[in-house]
Design an enzyme around this catalytic site. Sequence first.
Site, mmCIF file in Angstrom:
data_model
loop_
_atom_site.group_PDB
_atom_site.id
_atom_site.type_symbol
_atom_site.label_atom_id
_atom_site.label_comp_id
_atom_site.label_asym_id
_atom_site.label_seq_id
_atom_site.Cartn_x
_atom_site.Cartn_y
_atom_site.Cartn_z
ATOM 1 C CB ALA A 250 3.403 -1.001 15.448
ATOM 2 C CE LYS A 251 7.474 0.965 8.823
ATOM 3 N NZ LYS A 251 6.382 0.753 7.757
#
Length: 420
Positions: free
Chosen positions: A108-109
């Site tokens: 994720a980011k």
Amino acid sequence: MPQAGSSANPFETAKQQVDIVANLLGLDAGMREMLKHPKRELSVNFPVRMDDGALRVFSGYRVQYNMARGPCKGGIRYHPQVSLDEVRALAAWMTWKCAVVNIPYGGAKGGVICDPKNMSKGELERLTRRFASEISPIIGPEMDIPAPDVYTDGQTMSWIMDTYSMQKGYSVPGVVTGKPIALGGSEGRGEATGRGCAYTIREAAKDAGVRVKGGTVAVQGFGDAGSVAANLLHDEQGAVIVAASDSKGGVYKADGFNPHALEEYKAKHGSVVGFPGAKAISNEDLLELKVDILVPAALENVITGKNADKIQAKLIGEAANGPTLPEADTILFQKKITVLPDILANAGGVTVSYFEWPQDIQGYFWPLEEVNSRLERVMVRSYADVHKVATEKRVHNRTAAYVLAIQRVVDAIKTRGIYP
Ligand code: NAD
């Protein structure tokens, strides 16, 4: 973040990388499509009261790219140039990075479009708490665990942990990693990226016949990752650090310098430039030095089709994310230069972030020696896995690392029955 030598859309690059590996693995069209789409994206616009009393609306994102192998993991970035496509690309790369070191996470980011250098601590705290609250429905120790990235740090993570815990009504240290030790952070996290990089360099040097003890090293970007890698290559492996740089320029000394003394000098003077007894060198020339080992530890896209042919190092350990463009990879491979790709060479950071998470969940903390020896095991094993694929498939290490990572994600997707 601006791409230092190229204006390419990073998500287009990330999708092209998937296509290259999908061809090698013979993946069908449906699986390719899955791998080229983020699973979940959240865009939020939220108000923050500024110090002058004005109300400003900020935009932020959290992208959960793929969680087939476990909860999502990835940093939160504060920068004026954050965009949804950049966050998507970074989330994809986190997916592959976690898979290549085989830790049980997806990728994720997150990011917020803001200019943290021109914001007060109070403004940053209010922005962080509101953003944390906005993304709280999709984060959590079992779902998605943020960490620091560009212009966020242990303090930012502490505010997120506190905001999330206030909503829950009890302390949830496992919701973020990269926290200060006082709040459940792990020993060894600060050094982990540079340490992991030094371990992979040690292993690759054996296979490539490159000398580390007595060998020469140039480090571009003498920051958190680069200075630790230099210190450890010098202290633990007997390498000679002959060049180092930062955003203001570089220094070179043919018979080497003590990287600890350089670190102290940089802390005092704000730059390595002017270090006594060393000659000045530009960042561009540093990359082309005749050294045994080159560690790019600063920016994206510094080794390009234009300078790859002039690189004289025998081994490159990518502490930075994305320092080498694809056209440069081909040239370096032809020149028989061993490249340790970013998703392997700088994965020590996320590995110790992973160690922080079970320590928090168990409420049982490991001593530094245990953290470092577990990190060493992960990095040595991951390098060996990548080297095996590279040798078997006769590809360079970057392609091998992607093949390994994407195959692991595909296996998880298929085993779970998500894609028949
Ligand atoms: P940092 O800010 O501590 O250090 C970056 C260094 O690069 C600084 O010394 C800075 O002066 C220098 N720099 C900036 N612009 C430069 C330029 N144009 N030329 C040469 N040097 C320049 O950051 P960091 O945490 O060490 O991160 C460096 C790289 O490593 C980034 O690509 C980051 O994404 C990657 N990385 C870091 C971690 C981590 O845990 N710190 C983990 C994975 C990847």
